[in-house]
Each structure stands twice: as structure tokens, then as C-alpha cells.
Enzyme design. Structure first.
Site, PDB file in Angstrom:
ATOM      1  N   ARG A  38       0.790  -1.397  -0.101  1.00 14.79           N
ATOM      2  CA  ARG A  38      -0.122  -0.013  -0.076  1.00 14.79           C
ATOM      3  C   ARG A  38       0.788   1.388  -0.171  1.00 14.79           C
ATOM      4  O   ARG A  38       0.654   2.292  -1.002  1.00 14.79           O
ATOM      5  CB  ARG A  38      -0.734  -0.128   1.280  1.00 14.79           C
ATOM      6  CG  ARG A  38      -1.866  -0.714   1.029  1.00 14.79           C
ATOM      7  CD  ARG A  38      -2.990  -0.511   2.189  1.00 14.79           C
ATOM      8  NE  ARG A  38      -4.067  -1.917   2.354  1.00 14.79           N
ATOM      9  CZ  ARG A  38      -5.345  -1.682   2.983  1.00 14.79           C
ATOM     10  NH1 ARG A  38      -5.284  -0.514   3.881  1.00 14.79           N
ATOM     11  NH2 ARG A  38      -6.140  -2.571   3.233  1.00 14.79           N
ATOM     12  N   HIS A  84      -7.682  -4.250  -7.724  1.00 16.24           N
ATOM     13  CA  HIS A  84      -7.507  -3.738  -6.278  1.00 16.24           C
ATOM     14  C   HIS A  84      -8.716  -3.534  -5.346  1.00 16.24           C
ATOM     15  O   HIS A  84      -9.614  -3.169  -5.253  1.00 16.24           O
ATOM     16  CB  HIS A  84      -7.147  -2.233  -6.560  1.00 16.24           C
ATOM     17  CG  HIS A  84      -6.385  -1.463  -5.214  1.00 16.24           C
ATOM     18  ND1 HIS A  84      -5.169  -1.521  -4.901  1.00 16.24           N
ATOM     19  CD2 HIS A  84      -6.895  -0.432  -4.584  1.00 16.24           C
ATOM     20  CE1 HIS A  84      -5.034  -0.754  -3.788  1.00 16.24           C
ATOM     21  NE2 HIS A  84      -6.039  -0.071  -3.689  1.00 16.24           N
ATOM     22  N   TYR A 128     -18.678  12.461 -12.599  1.00 15.80           N
ATOM     23  CA  TYR A 128     -18.650  13.844 -13.397  1.00 15.80           C
ATOM     24  C   TYR A 128     -17.467  13.889 -14.161  1.00 15.80           C
ATOM     25  O   TYR A 128     -17.742  14.930 -15.109  1.00 15.80           O
ATOM     26  CB  TYR A 128     -19.130  14.999 -12.357  1.00 15.80           C
ATOM     27  CG  TYR A 128     -20.338  14.895 -11.725  1.00 15.80           C
ATOM     28  CD1 TYR A 128     -21.486  14.789 -12.391  1.00 15.80           C
ATOM     29  CD2 TYR A 128     -20.268  14.822 -10.379  1.00 15.80           C
ATOM     30  CE1 TYR A 128     -22.749  14.805 -11.868  1.00 15.80           C
ATOM     31  CE2 TYR A 128     -21.784  14.767  -9.946  1.00 15.80           C
ATOM     32  CZ  TYR A 128     -22.863  14.741 -10.436  1.00 15.80           C
ATOM     33  OH  TYR A 128     -23.870  14.657  -9.841  1.00 15.80           O
TER      34      TYR A 128
END
Length: 839
Positions: A38, A84, A128
Site C-alpha cells: 500500500r 485492487h 462527473y
């Protein structure tokens, strides 16, 4: 039921362990999972797993720079579903950061839509916004299909993902990275891609090369730091103290001070304005403006009338409108001390080595070395893959050529076969073809039998042999392999390299903001910055704190490259003198209105001389309209404390200074009268005098004759003489050297208004109506002294001078800087060689 029947089976699956040991081991496993999977970047491609998976998923979707943008939500769920298995916000947040110009020096994702702002506004929801890979990001994925990197199973074993990307540039150095793991963290700032690649090329060329004594040479951190100046932040700013930066990079840990860039402007309506142009890295602009306003309201900072955020897009402009009485330098230091306009960049170069499993703190040299070694491995793996492929193809082509040579027998064998399998077996038995060759022959079309198709096969065979030879050389010859690595780095540098945005300053006062304000101001006041002084034909001036000027106005008289600690020397026709440090002058741009020096300093006479101190000269000479000449030492001029001051006693009615020359020892002075007389004499004919002294006789004038001009002679070949509309050019060899106060040589039959010593270069003619014309001296033909003057034009000439581009003194400052840098590099090389020899 089976377990109840066989109780021993239960006991075999139980491992006795203390709870302390279990917690310890579980925590270590968790910590390593966070570190490796990570938080920390891999030194090979400089990426953390989530970013690597985002880029690979976009590559897999063919979401390239040349393609249309795709919805961010589609990309995020592609990453989540395939590679993931974590929250969607972690993927989208990482993706947004890769598209932000203020976060990454070289963004890897080209975003469309609202991806946040430098004011701390968050990005729009993923439904968006849209995104695609940048061109630079595509170079990180180049050759990934050529077995250049290892692959591993994804989280459910249904797909394969790359364990690392075969990047062609060191992303962790160019873009930086941040991450907090368990028990450790990483924080690498961005750097300039051009500098980083130059450092990689230097490392490849020089590391472990054998010296004449047989010992291998190892590139040092200092050598790398001679190339990489320090962080190059996407928001610009200034970093300080190169010696300290070098020490931080030597250890891989430390902190660097970064300041925003500022400048001052003068506005007729608002007065002085302090403008913040660039911010330190990761500083929130809105928070900074709010903090300054809060300090003003609490009266911890005084002297600011108004604060306006006039920023637009990527252009930062925070305007602080100052009160008339405020000390701008003091205010600026308070801003550095009390706001994030000066902040600290913490550096902690922790990354994963040993194929991404071992965390380690690395210095700048180690980071370069890890990347270079990775690129060598990528080239080896790619070359092996391409070699196998080329050899297999050549194998087919060679037997295909053989088949075409005996095509009749091959066709007969195929026609005699009942099935495709039988035909394949017969081809293998009769012609010794391999199975792939037999399959390929059976798939051939009849059009392949024409001569042109056969020639294509022969050409392809030749190309494959050359490719195989090249790939074998790459695999067998380390030097050839390094050439390939270097060439690919150079291609990335040429395509994506750019200039530094962050300046590096030698000032060390940034470390002592808690000391007395006076000492801080004194230190900050001595910092040198590149400065350009632009002087117009009408003696107006622009002082620009920058290293070069792009658009040269047509009405330019002079441009001086210098530094902000240099001083103006201004002299008027009434003998008024002003010496002013450039740092204390109003700052302007090329597009701004120039500064009227006469009005700015309250001078009453007309300006006749403007020059900076650092230009090489020893004396100033003044020639008056009443035939008096005076010489004064430049050091005496600089010793005066109050300005304006008068430096020549003009005793006669109506007397004024018409010409000022900046003299060096050994120069010669020309005095010219309106009645055609030239007097040339050495400068030491005039003794240097004091401030209040008057002048002495310059030339022996005829009755009714008056002084026209004086000019400097430094071994030029010609003299250009002119009046209102005519000119003539004389050879210096036609004139003699006299003593002061003599009559001189007669050179013309018309009245003279001016003259200029020139060589073969251009001159600029300024006319009384403001127009100007530049011509080359070769267009002005030599004239013997007895001949009359020739027409030069129809307009009345106000002045003729040498254009700024050809003045030697304009290059003096830059040449001195280059010499200083060269001397520093030579000293470093000598120090290193001495230390190496000593070892």
C-alpha cells in the site's frame, strides 16, 4: 461427525502459542502488508500498488492519450473489479492526485472536469469527471507486452497483473511520492526530469568504469548533486542553501526550506503592491490568504491596506496593497515567519528494494542506481523476448523459402493427401519440415508464389538476421546494453524535459527566522538575484528581476544584465548625481510603462548618463557646454551618502553638462567642436578631482566655436561624424593623438553635432520625431577628411548610438557567472581527484 469419531484429528490442527507471540507475529504480518502492498513506492518504477494498477487498467482499456477521455467511474470500477480489492475512494483519490498539476511535476493522468484546486477544493464525484493517460504515462507502460516485467495473479487468481511497470523514467524522483506505513513513512519531493535523466546518463557513463590504476570508479552523491540542484516543485518557489540540500540528499533524510516568490509593483492609484507569484509546495492558497487577513485583523502584521486574490487557473497572483509608510522588506520577513509563505519540505527517501520486498532509506545516488539497474534488466528481458520471436520467425522464413524453391513437389504432396493431417505428416517426412513450418505452408495463399512475394520473404529474412545480430550484441555486450538504455532516456528527456520552476538561492538566513528581525533583514537584503536593467532612448528605465528578456522593445538604448545588489549611477545636465541600489527600485515588466527617473528622483536637469556600477569602469568624465572637462573617481561617487547631490561646480551662466563618459585607465577621450575640430588625448591628461571642484579647459576653441560632443575611444577602427542630416566616416589612422587643450585635427566643412567610435557593427539612428533606424557600418563608406559630408537622411537626427546587442559590457555579468561556475566545478574535480589519489 467425523471429527467426533476421530478426536485426534482436532488436536493435530491446534498449535499451542502464547497470545503475546500471536499478536506480535500478526502485527508484523499486517505491517509488512501495509508497507509492501500500500504505502511505499518500488524503486524500480517509483509507484505504489494502487497507482500502478490504475495506470495498467487504463492501458488495458486502451485509454491512451490519443483516445477520448473515459468516465472516471468506469476506470475506478475497472481497477476495483480486476486488481485492487479496496474502497473506491482510495482509488479515485489516488487517480485525482495523478492528474493535478500542483501535486505532480509531470502529471500521469490527463483529467477533464473538476479535479480540485490549489485552494483545497475537492474533485467532483467520479461520475462527473473523465480521464485518460498522458503521453508521459504511456512511456511507463511501453514494451509491457514484451515480457519486460514479471506478472502475478490478481487478488482472486482470475487475471495476471504486472508486479512493476517497465517505466522509461524514474517516476519517484520526477514526481515524488508520499506514504505512511506502519512504523515508517516516505516523502520524496519532485525533481526536474531533465536533470534526473542527465544524472542517470552520467551514472551509466561513469559508474564502475576502470581508472588508469586498474581501480573501478564509483559515482558519488556530490557528482549527482552537481547535476540535480534539488527539488523542482510544480508550484515553483525558491529553495535555499545548496550546501544543506546536498547534505540532505547525501543521507536521504532531512528538511529543505521553501519560500514563495514575490515581487513589488508600483501603481499610480494604489501605490506599492507586494505580489505573491508562486507558493511553496502543497501550500493551500485560500488558507494562506485567510491567514494573512487574520494576522492583519489581529494587528500582528501592519501596513497592509487590502488583500486580493487575483489568481486565474494555474497563474498565482495574491496582491497585498501596502500603506505608504510600510517597510516592504520587514513586512515580507514577517510573512515568512508567521505564514506558510515559507514552509519546510521534509525529505525521507524510504522505498522498496530487492524486487519490491525490502524497505530501505536511500540517498540520491542509490535511487539513481536502483533505477538504472532496473532499466538494464528491462532491456535484457525485452531483448530475450524479441530475440526468441525473431529467431522463430526466421526459422519459418528459411523453410518457407525452401518450400517455394521446390513448390511443385510441395504442391504435389499436398494434392496427393486425403486430409490436412495427412498432408502435414507427408510434408514433415518428405521435406524435413517442423510442425510449425508445415502448418504455415498449408496456410499459404497462392499469391505468395509470385516473384514479388518471394522477394519480400528474402528482405524480411535479411531484416530478421540484422535484428537477431543486434539483440545478441545487446545481450552479450554490457556497453551496447547501456547505449540502448541511455538512448531511450535521451528520447524521454528530449520529448518531455523542461526548464526548472523552482529557483535555488544561497541565502542561509531562512534558518534563523527566530533571531532578531534586524539580522534577518540584513541577511535577506544581501541576497543576489538576477536583474535586467532596460534603458530606453529617452532615458526611461525598467528594472526587471529575471534572468533574461524575451521581447525587446524597438526604442531600446541599452540592456544591462546584472544583479539586484548593483547600483544605478544617474547624472543630469546640471551635475545632479543619484546612486540607487537596484533592489530598492520599483520592479516592472517589459509590458509595463517604464520609470521616469527624472520625475522619480525629483531631478531638475536633463538626464545625460545612466549606467550601473558593476560595469567595468574606473572614472567618470564630465564635459560641459562651456568647454570644461572634469574627471572623478568612481569610488568617490559611491562614497556619497545623500542623493541627489551635485558633483560638478558649474560656475558660468548657462553652463551645463552635455556628455558623460565611463572611463577605464588607458582609455582615450575625443573632444569635438561644432567647427569640425577633433581632439584626441589620453584620459590621464585630466587629473581626478573632488566633488566640489570645477572643470578645466578641454580643447583650444577658435573664436566663435563651441563644444559639440565627447566620446570614448577604445581602439575602434572608425569614427562616424554627423550633424542634423549629413555624415561622414573617417579612419582612425587619419587622426593624431594630442595633449589636452590643443586645437586638434580639422575633419569636416560643416557644423558637427555628434560623433561615435565604431567598428564593423550596426548603429542605431534616433530622429527628432522619435523614429529610429538601424544600419550596418559597412553601408557608411569611408571619407577622407577634406571631403564634405554626405546626406544620411531627410529627417533631423537627434542621436546616434551603438545598439545594445553588440555592447561587450552587456555580456560581462553572464560571462562572470559562467567563469565562477566553471571555477567551482574545476575546484570540485580537483578536490575529488586529490581525495581519490590520497586513497
Amino acid at each position: 461427525m467425523a471429527d467426533q469419531e476421530n478426536p485426534s484429528l482436532i488436536h493435530e490442527t491446534i498449535i499451542p502459542m502464547s497470545i503475546e507471540e500471536e499478536i506480535k507475529q500478526s502485527y508484523i504480518d499486517y505491517a509488512m502488508a501495509v508497507i509492501v502492498s500500500r504505502a511505499l513506492p518500488d524503486t524500480r518504477d517509483g509507484l505504489k500498488p494502487v497507482i500502478r494498477r490504475i495506470l495498467y487498467a487504463m492501458y488495458d482499456m486502451k485509454n491512451f492519450f490519443s483516445a477520448k477521455h473515459k468516465k472516471s467511474a468506469r476506470i475506478v470500477w475497472e481497477v476495483l473489479g480486476k486488481y485492487h480489492p479496496h474502497g473506491d475512494s482510495s482509488v479515485y483519490d489516488a487517480m485525482v492526485r495523478q492528474a493535478q498539476w500542483r501535486s505532480l511535476r509531470y502529471p500521469l493522468i490527463d483529467g477533464q472536469g473538476n479535479f480540485g484546486s490549489i485552494d483545497g477544493d475537492g474533485a467532483a464525484a467520479m461520475r462527473y469527471t473523465e480521464a485518460r493517460l498522458t503521453k508521459l504515462a504511456e512511456t511507463m507502460l511501453a514494451d509491457i507486452e514484451l515480457n519486460t516485467v514479471q506478472r502475478r495473479d490478481n487478488f482472486d487468481g482470475s487475471l495476471q497483473e504486472p508486479s512493476v511497470l517497465p517505466t522509461r523514467f524514474p517516476n519517484h524522483l520526477c514526481n515524488g511520492t508520499m506514504g505512511i506505513a506502519v512504523g515508517m513513512a516516505t516523502n520524496m519531493p519532485p525533481h526536474n526530469l531533465r536533470e534526473v535523466i542527465d544524472a542517470c546518463l552520467y551514472f551509466i557513463k561513469h559508474n564502475e568504469k576502470i581508472w588508469s590504476d586498474g581501480q573501478p570508479r564509483h559515482v558519488t552523491v556530490d557528482e549527482i548533486m552537481d547535476i540535480i540542484q534539488g527539488p523542482d516543485l510544480p508550484t515553483g518557489g525558491i529553495i535555499f542553501n545548496p550546501a544543506h540540500i546536498r547534505e540532505v540528499y547525501r543521507t536521504g533524510r532531512g528538511s529543505i526550506v521553501c519560500r514563495g516568490k514575490t515581487h513589488r509593483e508600483e501603481d499610480k492609484k494604489h501605490g506599492s503592491i507586494l505580489v505573491i507569484d508562486e507558493l511553496p509546495y502543497q501550500v493551500n492558497k485560500a488558507s494562506l490568504v485567510e491567514k494573512i487577513a487574520h494576522l492583519v485583523m489581529e494587528k500582528k502584521i501592519e501596513g497592509i491596506d487590502d488583500i486580493r486574490d487575483e489568481s486565474s487557473g494555474k497563474t498565482i497572483r495574491i496582491a497585498l496593497y501596502l500603506k505608504k509608510w510600510v517597510n516592504a522588506d520587514k513586512l515580507l520577513v514577517l510573512l515568512f515567519k508567521m505564514t506558510e509563505l515559507q514552509s519546510t519540505i521534509n525529505i525521507n527517501n524510504v522505498a522498496l528494494v530487492d524486487e519490491g520486498i525490502q524497505p530501505r532509506t536511500l540517498n540520491i545516488r542509490d535511487l539513481i542506481a536502483e533505477f538504472v539497474e532496473f532499466r538494464r534488466i528491462v532491456v535484457i528481458r525485452r531483448s530475450i523476448f524479441l530475440l526468441d520471436k525473431a529467431q522463430a520467425r526466421l526459422h519459418l522464413l528459411e523453410w518457407l523459402q525452401m518450400a517455394i524453391d521446390q513448390i511443385d513437389a510441395v504442391i504435389a504432396t499436398i494434392r496427393a493427401s486425403a486430409t490436412k493431417a495427412e498432408a502435414k505428416d507427408r510434408l514433415i517426412q518428405q521435406f524435413a519440415f517442423s510442425e510449425p513450418q508445415a502448418d504455415y505452408i498449408l496456410m499459404m495463399r497462392l499469391q505468395s508464389l509470385v516473384w514479388l512475394e518471394l522477394q519480400k520473404i528474402l528482405d524480411e529474412m535479411e531484416a530478421k538476421r540484422k535484428e537477431i545480430e543486434f539483440l545478441q550484441e545487446v545481450l552479450n555486450n554490457p556497453a551496447k546494453r547501456d547505449d540502448v538504455v541511455s538512448q531511450e532516456l535521451i528520447e524521454v528527456k528530449e520529448q518531455f524535459g523542461d526548464e526548472r520552476r523552482t529557483s535555488v538561492a544561497t541565502d542561509t538566513s531562512v534558518w534563523s527566522l527566530n533571531s532578531t528581525l534586524k539580522s534577518i533583514l540584513n541577511e535577506a537584503d544581501k541576497v543576489k538575484e538576477d536583474t535586467i536593467v532596460w534603458i530606453g532612448n529617452d532615458w526611461t528605465v525598467r528594472v526587471m528581476f529575471q534572468s533574461r528578456i524575451m521581447n525587446i522593445p524597438s526604442h531600446t538604448r541599452d540592456i544591462i544584465y546584472t544583479h539586484n545588489q548593483d547600483n544605478f549611477v544617474i547624472i543630469t545636465s546640471k551635475g545632479e548625481l543619484v546612486v540607487q541600489r537596484l533592489k530598492d527600485m520599483p520592479w516592472s515588466k517589459t509590458s509595463d510603462h517604464p520609470l521616469d527617473l527624472k520625475k522619480h528622483f525629483g531631478l531638475t536637469g536633463d538626464i545625460v548618463f545612466v549606467k550601473t556600477v558593476d560595469v567595468w569602469y574606473d572614472y567618470l568624465s564630465f564635459l560641459t557646454s562651456h568647454n570644461n572637462i572634469k574627471k572623478i573617481d568612481k569610488n568617490l561617487v559611491l562614497s556619497f551618502k545623500k542623493f541627489p547631490t551635485v558633483v560638478m561646480n558649474l560656475v558660468e551662466q548657462g553652463e551645463k553638462i552635455i556628455s558623460v563618459l565611463a572611463l577605464r585607465q588607458g582609455d582615450k577621450i575625443w573632444i569635438v567642436s561644432q567647427w569640425w575640430y577633433f581632439l584626441l588625448f589620453p584620459e590621464d591628461e585630466v587629473r581626478a578631482s573632488g566633488k566640489t571642484a570645477g572643470g578645466i579647459k578641454a580643447i583650444d576653441l577658435q573664436e566663435g566655436d563651441t563644444i559639440a560632443d565627447s566620446f570614448l575611444y577604445r581602439d575602434e577602427a572608425f569614427v562616424l561624424v554627423y550633424n542634423q542630416t549629413h555624415h561622414k566616416m573617417l579612419a582612425i589612422e587619419d587622426l593624431r593623438i594630442w595633449k589636452r587643450a590643443k586645437k586638434g585635427d580639422k575633419v569636416a566643412t560643416e557644423n558637427i553635432t555628434g560623433c561615435l567610435a565604431i567598428d564593423e557593427w550596426s548603429i542605431t539612428i534616433k530622429y527628432i520625431d522619435g523614429d529610429q533606424q538601424t544600419i550596418h557600418s559597412n553601408d557608411l563608406h569611408l571619407t577622407i577628411p577634406e571631403k564634405s559630408m554626405k546626406p544620411l537622411g531627410t529627417k533631423i537626427i537627434e542621436a546616434i548610438f551603438q545598439p545594445w546587442e553588440e555592447k561587450k559590457e552587456n555580456k560581462q555579468y553572464r560571462e562572470a557567472k559562467k567563469a565562477e561556475e566553471k571555477a567551482h566545478q574545476e575546484k570540485k574535480a580537483n578536490d575529488w581527484l586529490f581525495g581519490h589519489t590520497g586513497e
